[in-house]
Design a protein around this motif. Structure first.
Motif, PDB file in Angstrom:
ATOM      1  N   UNK A  53      28.712  39.773  51.911  1.00 18.15           N
ATOM      2  CA  UNK A  53      30.034  39.886  51.298  1.00 18.15           C
ATOM      3  C   UNK A  53      31.140  40.181  52.261  1.00 18.15           C
ATOM      4  N   UNK A  54      30.847  41.507  53.045  1.00 18.80           N
ATOM      5  CA  UNK A  54      31.699  41.942  53.928  1.00 18.80           C
ATOM      6  C   UNK A  54      32.100  41.009  55.112  1.00 18.80           C
ATOM      7  N   UNK A  55      30.921  40.182  55.401  1.00 22.53           N
ATOM      8  CA  UNK A  55      31.332  39.371  56.463  1.00 22.53           C
ATOM      9  C   UNK A  55      32.129  38.135  55.791  1.00 22.53           C
ATOM     10  N   UNK A  56      32.212  37.915  54.531  1.00 20.15           N
ATOM     11  CA  UNK A  56      33.073  36.859  54.014  1.00 20.15           C
ATOM     12  C   UNK A  56      34.465  37.429  53.910  1.00 20.15           C
ATOM     13  N   UNK A  57      34.548  38.664  53.635  1.00 21.99           N
ATOM     14  CA  UNK A  57      35.870  39.351  53.607  1.00 21.99           C
ATOM     15  C   UNK A  57      36.670  39.251  54.908  1.00 21.99           C
ATOM     16  N   UNK A  58      35.719  39.624  56.085  1.00 26.68           N
ATOM     17  CA  UNK A  58      36.261  39.754  57.352  1.00 26.68           C
ATOM     18  C   UNK A  58      36.986  38.190  57.743  1.00 26.68           C
ATOM     19  N   UNK A  59      36.070  37.427  57.241  1.00 29.16           N
ATOM     20  CA  UNK A  59      36.359  35.780  57.725  1.00 29.16           C
ATOM     21  C   UNK A  59      37.724  35.483  56.997  1.00 29.16           C
ATOM     22  N   UNK A  60      38.099  36.083  55.539  1.00 27.55           N
ATOM     23  CA  UNK A  60      39.018  35.663  54.740  1.00 27.55           C
ATOM     24  C   UNK A  60      40.307  36.336  55.531  1.00 27.55           C
ATOM     25  N   UNK A  61      40.178  37.813  56.071  1.00 29.09           N
ATOM     26  CA  UNK A  61      41.313  38.363  56.677  1.00 29.09           C
ATOM     27  C   UNK A  61      41.715  37.607  57.950  1.00 29.09           C
ATOM     28  N   UNK A  62      40.716  37.414  58.569  1.00 26.95           N
ATOM     29  CA  UNK A  62      40.938  36.662  60.003  1.00 26.95           C
ATOM     30  C   UNK A  62      41.766  35.278  59.864  1.00 26.95           C
ATOM     31  N   UNK A  63      41.678  34.397  59.019  1.00 21.10           N
ATOM     32  CA  UNK A  63      42.262  33.359  58.567  1.00 21.10           C
ATOM     33  C   UNK A  63      43.712  33.490  57.958  1.00 21.10           C
ATOM     34  N   UNK A  64      43.806  34.588  57.449  1.00 19.23           N
ATOM     35  CA  UNK A  64      45.150  34.928  56.620  1.00 19.23           C
ATOM     36  C   UNK A  64      45.104  34.103  55.227  1.00 19.23           C
ATOM     37  N   UNK A  65      46.114  34.818  54.581  1.00 12.91           N
ATOM     38  CA  UNK A  65      46.149  34.750  53.012  1.00 12.91           C
ATOM     39  C   UNK A  65      46.469  33.223  52.859  1.00 12.91           C
ATOM     40  N   UNK A  66      47.485  32.591  53.441  1.00 11.22           N
ATOM     41  CA  UNK A  66      47.850  31.269  53.333  1.00 11.22           C
ATOM     42  C   UNK A  66      46.778  30.371  53.304  1.00 11.22           C
ATOM     43  N   UNK A  67      45.964  30.342  54.492  1.00 17.60           N
ATOM     44  CA  UNK A  67      44.862  29.507  54.814  1.00 17.60           C
ATOM     45  C   UNK A  67      43.747  29.668  53.616  1.00 17.60           C
ATOM     46  N   UNK A  68      43.476  31.109  53.440  1.00 20.72           N
ATOM     47  CA  UNK A  68      42.581  31.487  52.476  1.00 20.72           C
ATOM     48  C   UNK A  68      42.764  30.893  51.094  1.00 20.72           C
ATOM     49  N   UNK A  69      43.929  30.943  50.681  1.00 17.87           N
ATOM     50  CA  UNK A  69      44.554  30.628  49.446  1.00 17.87           C
ATOM     51  C   UNK A  69      44.158  28.998  49.452  1.00 17.87           C
ATOM     52  N   UNK A  70      44.597  28.283  50.471  1.00 17.47           N
ATOM     53  CA  UNK A  70      44.369  26.740  50.546  1.00 17.47           C
ATOM     54  C   UNK A  70      43.113  26.306  50.459  1.00 17.47           C
ATOM     55  N   UNK A  71      41.858  27.211  51.296  1.00 16.10           N
ATOM     56  CA  UNK A  71      40.611  26.749  51.133  1.00 16.10           C
ATOM     57  C   UNK A  71      40.003  27.296  49.535  1.00 16.10           C
ATOM     58  N   UNK A  72      40.447  28.502  49.098  1.00 16.71           N
ATOM     59  CA  UNK A  72      40.065  28.674  47.783  1.00 16.71           C
ATOM     60  C   UNK A  72      40.486  27.495  46.683  1.00 16.71           C
ATOM     61  N   UNK A  73      41.651  27.294  46.673  1.00 21.10           N
ATOM     62  CA  UNK A  73      42.162  26.390  45.827  1.00 21.10           C
ATOM     63  C   UNK A  73      41.717  24.969  45.996  1.00 21.10           C
ATOM     64  N   UNK A  74      41.385  24.794  46.977  1.00 19.58           N
ATOM     65  CA  UNK A  74      40.832  23.212  47.315  1.00 19.58           C
ATOM     66  C   UNK A  74      39.483  23.364  46.842  1.00 19.58           C
ATOM     67  N   UNK A  75      38.781  24.501  47.146  1.00 17.30           N
ATOM     68  CA  UNK A  75      37.458  24.622  46.458  1.00 17.30           C
ATOM     69  C   UNK A  75      37.306  24.303  45.009  1.00 17.30           C
ATOM     70  N   UNK A  76      38.315  24.899  44.277  1.00 20.99           N
ATOM     71  CA  UNK A  76      38.473  24.594  42.794  1.00 20.99           C
ATOM     72  C   UNK A  76      38.691  23.339  42.509  1.00 20.99           C
ATOM     73  N   UNK A  77      39.685  22.432  43.434  1.00 23.42           N
ATOM     74  CA  UNK A  77      39.762  21.190  43.007  1.00 23.42           C
ATOM     75  C   UNK A  77      38.715  20.424  43.176  1.00 23.42           C
ATOM     76  N   UNK A  78      37.931  20.834  44.360  1.00 23.51           N
ATOM     77  CA  UNK A  78      36.553  19.917  44.619  1.00 23.51           C
ATOM     78  C   UNK A  78      35.610  20.022  43.478  1.00 23.51           C
ATOM     79  N   UNK A  79      35.608  21.102  42.815  1.00 20.87           N
ATOM     80  CA  UNK A  79      34.751  21.400  41.767  1.00 20.87           C
ATOM     81  C   UNK A  79      35.048  20.414  40.580  1.00 20.87           C
ATOM     82  N   UNK A  80      36.389  20.421  40.371  1.00 18.49           N
ATOM     83  CA  UNK A  80      36.909  19.322  39.413  1.00 18.49           C
ATOM     84  C   UNK A  80      36.605  18.075  39.739  1.00 18.49           C
ATOM     85  N   UNK A  81      36.654  17.759  41.045  1.00 20.37           N
ATOM     86  CA  UNK A  81      36.357  16.331  41.449  1.00 20.37           C
ATOM     87  C   UNK A  81      34.966  16.200  41.061  1.00 20.37           C
TER      88      UNK A  81
END
Length: 274
Positions: A1-29
């Protein structure tokens, strides 16, 4: 979990948001894609899945949005609760306005029960627009949490944002199926049923990125924005999701689905949101 958080911090909040919401869209699909395997599903299953969706949304509204909004607000007593209360009210009013203006049709309702401005639009379009209303506050909630965590605001954590994205993604899977299957029953092709089913969640990445940008630019707005998303989600559950599960004889199944969804989202938020 800590490694995932580090990766999220590294890419920044905008990219993290885009990836996370793309994930939610992919599950809808992914849920909508089940229309390629099945032509229909039982009403019992549909009501259970809609109940599960409602449970996730209600739990997320409190554990992921309202509680952090109150925690990060300054002051004591009524003053501390005011930003969350005001934001919650604005979120509900915003969805109320969209509900009255945007033509849409809830799942399980007849075409003559369409809401919003009267239109000659096809039932398919109205149904997709109804589910799209769900997804605006969901995407917004993910974005404002990632933005708040990046801004270092107390009460907003990357773990909480990640838990919210996972929870919304889980409930988006049956939601995609709940859109594509009724469209298939109406005679649309499998591809068109899938296309419209996944299309209903495409607004989530847009709302998410806008929410993250807003919080990063105006940090004091975070508690209001979190509560705004919560108010909009609760409005959707009470005005749309719950009534849709009460139209047939499987109300108990829908209620159990609601309880299951609430528990899943609560465990995710408490387990990952620390």
């Amino acid at each position: 979990m800590e490694e995932i958080i580090k990766n999220i911090i590294a890419i920044g909040p905008i990219w993290a948001t885009l990836i996370a919401t793309t994930f939610t869209w992919l599950l809808t699909a992914s849920g909508a894609a089940l229309v390629f395997l099945f032509k229909d599903m039982s009403r019992k299953m549909l009501d259970g899945m809609l109940g599960f969706t409602g449970g996730v949304m209600v739990a997320a509204s409190f554990w992921s949005l309202l509680a952090p909004a109150i925690e990060m607000s300054p002051g004591e007593g009524f003053a501390k609760a005011f930003p969350a209360a005001f934001g919650f009210f604005l979120g509900a009013i915003f969805l109320f306005g969209l509900d009255k203006l945007l033509p849409h049709l809830h799942i399980n309702f007849h075409h003559d029960q369409a809401e919003g401005v009267k239109t000659s639009w096809h039932k398919t379009t109205l149904l997709v627009l109804a589910i799209t209303l769900h997804n605006i506050p969901e995407g917004l909630a993910i974005g404002v949490l990632f933005g708040g965590a990046a801004a270092g605001i107390e009460g907003a954590t990357y773990g909480g944002a990640l838990a919210l994205a996972i929870g919304i993604g889980i409930q988006n899977f049956p939601e995609g199926l709940a859109v594509s299957m009724p469209l298939r029953r109406q005679g649309l092709s499998r591809f068109k049923s899938f296309y419209y089913g996944q299309l209903s969640a495409i607004v989530e990445p847009i709302a998410g990125v806008l929410g993250a940008l807003l919080v990063l630019q105006i940090q004091p707005v975070l508690p209001y924005a979190l509560a705004f998303a919560a108010g909009a989600m609760i409005y959707v559950v009470v005005e749309e999701v719950i009534p849709e599960t009460q139209l047939d004889k499987y109300t108990d199944i829908a209620t159990l689905g609601f309880i299951a969804g609430f528990i899943v989202m609560m465990l995710l938020d408490v387990g990952l949101g620390q």
